[in-house]
Each structure stands twice: as structure tokens, then as C-alpha cells.
Scaffold this motif. Sequence first.
Motif, PDB file in Angstrom:
ATOM      1  N   LEU A  23       0.851  -1.183   0.000  1.00  0.00           N
ATOM      2  CA  LEU A  23       0.000   0.000   0.000  1.00  0.00           C
ATOM      3  C   LEU A  23       0.887   1.233   0.000  1.00  0.00           C
ATOM      4  CD1 LEU A  23      -2.671  -1.057   2.629  1.00  0.00           C
ATOM      5  CD2 LEU A  23      -2.888  -1.068   0.155  1.00  0.00           C
ATOM      6  N   ILE A  24       0.632   2.146  -0.940  1.00  0.00           N
ATOM      7  CA  ILE A  24       1.408   3.377  -1.053  1.00  0.00           C
ATOM      8  C   ILE A  24       0.471   4.549  -0.825  1.00  0.00           C
ATOM      9  CG2 ILE A  24       2.851   4.780  -2.572  1.00  0.00           C
ATOM     10  CD1 ILE A  24       2.641   1.469  -3.822  1.00  0.00           C
ATOM     11  N   HIS A  25       0.813   5.387   0.137  1.00  0.00           N
ATOM     12  CA  HIS A  25       0.017   6.570   0.418  1.00  0.00           C
ATOM     13  C   HIS A  25       0.813   7.831   0.091  1.00  0.00           C
ATOM     14  CE1 HIS A  25      -2.507   9.504   2.300  1.00  0.00           C
ATOM     15  NE2 HIS A  25      -1.571   9.806   3.177  1.00  0.00           N
ATOM     16  N   GLN A  26       2.008   7.921   0.627  1.00  0.00           N
ATOM     17  CA  GLN A  26       2.834   9.107   0.404  1.00  0.00           C
ATOM     18  C   GLN A  26       3.371   9.100  -1.018  1.00  0.00           C
ATOM     19  OE1 GLN A  26       5.744   8.732   3.482  1.00  0.00           O
ATOM     20  NE2 GLN A  26       4.457   9.724   5.000  1.00  0.00           N
ATOM     21  N   HIS A  27       3.138  10.185  -1.731  1.00  0.00           N
ATOM     22  CA  HIS A  27       3.606  10.351  -3.111  1.00  0.00           C
ATOM     23  C   HIS A  27       3.048   9.277  -4.035  1.00  0.00           C
ATOM     24  CE1 HIS A  27       6.246  13.408  -1.522  1.00  0.00           C
ATOM     25  NE2 HIS A  27       6.712  12.525  -0.658  1.00  0.00           N
ATOM     26  N   GLY A  28       1.798   8.920  -3.826  1.00  0.00           N
ATOM     27  CA  GLY A  28       1.157   7.879  -4.623  1.00  0.00           C
ATOM     28  C   GLY A  28       1.022   8.239  -6.093  1.00  0.00           C
ATOM     29  N   LEU A  29       0.783   9.523  -6.407  1.00  0.00           N
ATOM     30  CA  LEU A  29       0.666   9.925  -7.806  1.00  0.00           C
ATOM     31  C   LEU A  29       1.998   9.768  -8.534  1.00  0.00           C
ATOM     32  CD1 LEU A  29      -1.641  13.056  -7.623  1.00  0.00           C
ATOM     33  CD2 LEU A  29      -2.188  10.780  -8.470  1.00  0.00           C
ATOM     34  N   ASN A  30       3.088  10.050  -7.854  1.00  0.00           N
ATOM     35  CA  ASN A  30       4.399   9.836  -8.464  1.00  0.00           C
ATOM     36  C   ASN A  30       4.624   8.361  -8.758  1.00  0.00           C
ATOM     37  OD1 ASN A  30       5.153  12.494  -8.485  1.00  0.00           O
ATOM     38  ND2 ASN A  30       6.140  12.395  -6.485  1.00  0.00           N
TER      39      ASN A  30
END
Length: 85
Positions: free
Chosen positions: A39-46
Motif C-alpha cells: 500500500l502506497i500513500h505518500q507520493h502515490g501519484l508519483n
Amino acid sequence: MDQRAFNGKLLADPKVLKLSPLLIFAKIADETGGIHNCLIHQHGLNFLYQATVGAHVALYGHTNQRKQFIVTHFTVVASSASVAS
């Protein structure tokens, strides 16, 4: 929390689970053959922009109670598009 890092390969396209706040799901195979649900939350758009299927990634984070790897830092080492060209 037990922090750890590993290198792996992205098995499938990342999926957006939630838009507000942004939460990305990715399935990663590490170098030993183990498969991790991340799971990726921080800087997910990158991550969505940089990571493609087959991309080599370096991840750092911890595991939650559901045995999901929560990514706090990531680096996309090489995407399949940049390797081919």
C-alpha cells in the motif's frame, strides 16, 4: 514497527483503492520470489506515473496487522519503457 527494505519487480499495474486520501495498491515480487501486497500513500501519484508492469522498484516501509507492506519511501529503479529504449 519493524522497518525493512527490499528490491522487487512490479507484477501488475498499480490500482487506486481510494481517492481521498489517495491510496495505491501494488503487487511486488521480491528477489527471493516472495510476493508482497503493498500500500502506497505518500507520493502515490508519483508512483502511478513512474511505475509500470515489470518495473524494478526499491521499497522501504513496515508491515501492518493484515500482513500488507506499507510503503513509506520508494524508488523506481528502472521501468520497462526505459530499459527497452
